[in-house]
Design a protein around this motif. Structure first.
Motif, PDB file in Angstrom:
ATOM      1  N   LYS A 123      20.690  -1.677  38.750  1.00  0.00           N
ATOM      2  CA  LYS A 123      20.499  -0.346  38.176  1.00  0.00           C
ATOM      3  C   LYS A 123      20.770   0.715  39.234  1.00  0.00           C
ATOM      4  N   MET A 124      21.071   1.909  38.757  1.00  0.00           N
ATOM      5  CA  MET A 124      21.321   3.036  39.648  1.00  0.00           C
ATOM      6  C   MET A 124      20.015   3.756  39.941  1.00  0.00           C
ATOM      7  N   LYS A 125      19.848   4.156  41.195  1.00  0.00           N
ATOM      8  CA  LYS A 125      18.638   4.859  41.605  1.00  0.00           C
ATOM      9  C   LYS A 125      18.693   6.308  41.102  1.00  0.00           C
TER      10      LYS A 125
ATOM     11  N   ASP B 119      14.970   6.577  49.913  1.00  0.00           N
ATOM     12  CA  ASP B 119      15.108   5.144  50.146  1.00  0.00           C
ATOM     13  C   ASP B 119      13.912   4.625  50.937  1.00  0.00           C
TER      14      ASP B 119
ATOM     15  N   VAL C  81      18.010  -2.268  42.562  1.00  0.00           N
ATOM     16  CA  VAL C  81      18.366  -0.852  42.449  1.00  0.00           C
ATOM     17  C   VAL C  81      19.328  -0.515  43.574  1.00  0.00           C
ATOM     18  N   ALA C  82      20.452   0.127  43.224  1.00  0.00           N
ATOM     19  CA  ALA C  82      21.452   0.561  44.195  1.00  0.00           C
ATOM     20  C   ALA C  82      21.400   2.071  44.339  1.00  0.00           C
ATOM     21  N   GLY C  83      21.797   2.538  45.527  1.00  0.00           N
ATOM     22  CA  GLY C  83      21.757   3.974  45.779  1.00  0.00           C
ATOM     23  C   GLY C  83      22.833   4.736  45.041  1.00  0.00           C
ATOM     24  N   ASP C  84      24.023   4.120  44.882  1.00  0.00           N
ATOM     25  CA  ASP C  84      25.118   4.794  44.188  1.00  0.00           C
ATOM     26  C   ASP C  84      26.029   3.730  43.582  1.00  0.00           C
ATOM     27  N   ALA C  85      27.086   4.210  42.900  1.00  0.00           N
ATOM     28  CA  ALA C  85      28.004   3.287  42.226  1.00  0.00           C
ATOM     29  C   ALA C  85      28.799   2.452  43.230  1.00  0.00           C
ATOM     30  N   ASP C  86      29.143   3.023  44.375  1.00  0.00           N
ATOM     31  CA  ASP C  86      29.888   2.260  45.388  1.00  0.00           C
ATOM     32  C   ASP C  86      29.074   1.079  45.904  1.00  0.00           C
ATOM     33  N   GLU C  87      27.792   1.299  46.113  1.00  0.00           N
ATOM     34  CA  GLU C  87      26.942   0.202  46.598  1.00  0.00           C
ATOM     35  C   GLU C  87      26.802  -0.889  45.536  1.00  0.00           C
ATOM     36  N   LYS C  88      26.733  -0.521  44.271  1.00  0.00           N
ATOM     37  CA  LYS C  88      26.665  -1.501  43.188  1.00  0.00           C
ATOM     38  C   LYS C  88      27.947  -2.319  43.109  1.00  0.00           C
TER      39      LYS C  88
END
Length: 509
Positions: free
Chosen positions: A262-264, A270, A217-224
């Motif tokens: 996946k997006m959080k 967190d 799970v990523a915090g946002d699209a940039d982190e993904k």
């Protein structure tokens, strides 16, 4: 007159004889050029083969017709085998020498292929030794002689090692071949590097059949997107196997990095990261003592007394006895020299959450007896050991720098006296920033103690000796140095590393 004779001659038209001569000349020139081109083509098709005794060579002859004729002196040095399905001619060298091989058309007799064969001796053990020297820096391979050929086999971790092996094998031609392939463990190791570089406990990476799966799970699209970019940077170079190059095996085209992150959901907090604190305590001690003592102190003890006797058959009266005891009559000489070296190493490990305090205590209680106010003996205890309190704090969401608040104290036992244990204590309080996985020497506590005693009487020396001859010298030096090393590591989860500990102590689930 000359003009009247020549004028009619030059005005005559070209006769048929001149045209005939011109035609014959052009045909002869064309025939010469044709014969030269055939000869040049035959010379161009000739090929030189340098072969070794016992090492066969496969030569492709796609232009050879069915039932072609063979000629030349090749039978003196080599034998032939032909596969009509693949149109491959196998030349098996048998003897040292030279020969020729000519392949002709069965009907026209036209030369299709021409080879000059040169067969020399080879020492495969020498070839294997040279290959071993050139590849001694590559781990995971074996070099053996199989079927009249030096074969390099094994599994390697790095694709660049495979390129070096290919370059070395190519220098020896048909004498050597390679069966080396990339190890599946290399992909698992690369997956660990990807996961460590992403530095997010919620994102994991695993390798399956040459592909790398990003999950979590990523915090946002940039982190993904950042996690996928990091994974692609670690993907190794593509190694084309021989079967794939020959189109015997076809590889499926697919993406090497499969992003399943996946997006959080918005508004979810967190979880705090887990930090492992590895602490090493190192103490180096040096002791040196040198003692010299000469003692001759004879002492006399007075044992005289007076005794009265009365009654009985005997005579009464006063009986006096004079007696004495001489001690320490023989001289004593004592000399001693002692060296002591000690290194105390203690390692501790603790996992705490980001921002929470972690405590490491390693203490021992030393008992000793005391007399209370009522004159009754009782037992007290003195603590000796190490107390450590560390609070780690990660600087930033994606940072690998950790701020450490350290409070450290050590109390060590020096000696046991009549009044109780004699201890020394030292303490360090500091704050520093260390990167994850890096080590820092927090502090060095150095003590140096030395002393010299001259002609000091021992505790049991006589107070009134008859004769005193005494000389002594006592020199001592004590040095100690204490350093604490601390290594913080950001872990993906609290269970990371548990499998390694189980394998070390042979524990089962």
């Amino acid at each position: 007159m000359m003009s009247t004779l020549r004028a009619p001659y030059f005005r005559k038209p070209f006769t048929g004889g001149f045209l005939y001569l011109l035609m014959v000349f052009s045909v002869s020139v064309s025939a010469c050029l044709t014969s030269m081109s055939v000869e040049a083509r035959e010379k161009f098709s000739a090929k030189t083969l340098n072969l070794y005794v016992g090492v066969f060579h496969d030569e492709k002859i796609p232009q050879a017709p069915t039932g072609f004729e063979k000629g030349g002196t090749y039978k003196n040095v080599a034998g032939l085998q032909y596969d009509p399905n693949t149109k491959t001619l196998r030349i098996n060298p048998r003897k040292v020498g030279v020969g020729t091989l000519i392949i002709k058309h069965p009907q026209t007799g036209k030369v299709i292929y021409q080879y000059h064969i040169s067969v020399i001796k080879t020492n495969l053990y020498k070839v294997a030794k040279e290959i071993r020297n050139l590849l001694r820096e590559v781990d995971g391979i074996t070099i053996r002689i199989i079927n009249n050929k030096v074969v390099v086999d094994g599994e390697i971790l790095l694709p660049r090692d495979l390129g070096r092996i290919h370059s070395v094998i190519k220098q020896f031609g048909a004498q050597a071949s390679s069966l080396v392939r990339l190890s599946p463990r290399a992909q698992a190791k690369i997956a660990q590097f990807i996961e460590r570089d992403i530095n997010n406990p919620e994102i994991t990476c695993r390798a399956v059949n040459g592909k790398f799966f990003l999950e979590g799970v990523a915090g946002d699209a940039d982190e993904k997107a950042r996690a996928e970019i990091i994974a692609k940077a670690y993907v190794p170079d593509v190694v084309v196997e021989e079967a794939v190059a020959d189109k015997k095996v076809l590889q499926r085209k697919h993406d090497v990095v499969v992003n399943l992150i996946k997006m959080k959901p918005p508004g979810q907090e967190d979880p705090k990261k887990i930090i492992e604190l590895i602490v090493h305590y190192v103490e180096l001690q040096k002791d040196y003592e040198k003692q010299f003592r000469f003692q001759w102190t004879p002492d006399i003890g007075d044992g005289s007394n007076v005794k009265f006797t009365t009654g009985g058959d005997g005579k009464g009266g006063v009986v006096s006895t004079i007696s004495g005891t001489i001690s320490n009559l023989l001289p004593k000489l004592n000399w001693a020299k002692e060296h002591g070296h000690a290194r105390v190493l203690q390692s501790s490990s603790l996992k705490v959450e980001d921002g929470q305090a972690g405590t490491l205590n390693s203490l021992s209680r030393i008992p000793y007896q005391v007399i209370n106010a009522e004159g009754q003996p009782s037992t007290n205890f003195e603590e000796a050991g190490i107390r450590t309190n560390i609070t780690p704090l990660i600087l930033g969401k994606r940072s690998d720098s950790i701020k450490l608040n350290i409070n450290f104290s050590i109390k060590s036992l020096i000696s046991i006296t009549e009044q109780g244990p004699l201890t020394s204590s030292r303490e360090i309080k500091t704050t520093l920033v260390v990167r994850s996985g890096a080590s820092a020497a927090v502090g060095g506590l150095i003590t140096n103690d030395s002393g010299t005693n001259y002609n000091k009487l021992p505790a049991n020396a006589s107070a009134n000796p008859l004769l005193r001859l005494y000389a002594s010298k006592d020199f001592r030096r004590h040095q100690s140095q204490f350093v604490m090393f601390i290594t913080p590591i950001i872990k993906s989860s609290a269970s990371a590393g548990a499998d390694k500990i189980k394998r070390k102590f042979r524990l089962k689930n």
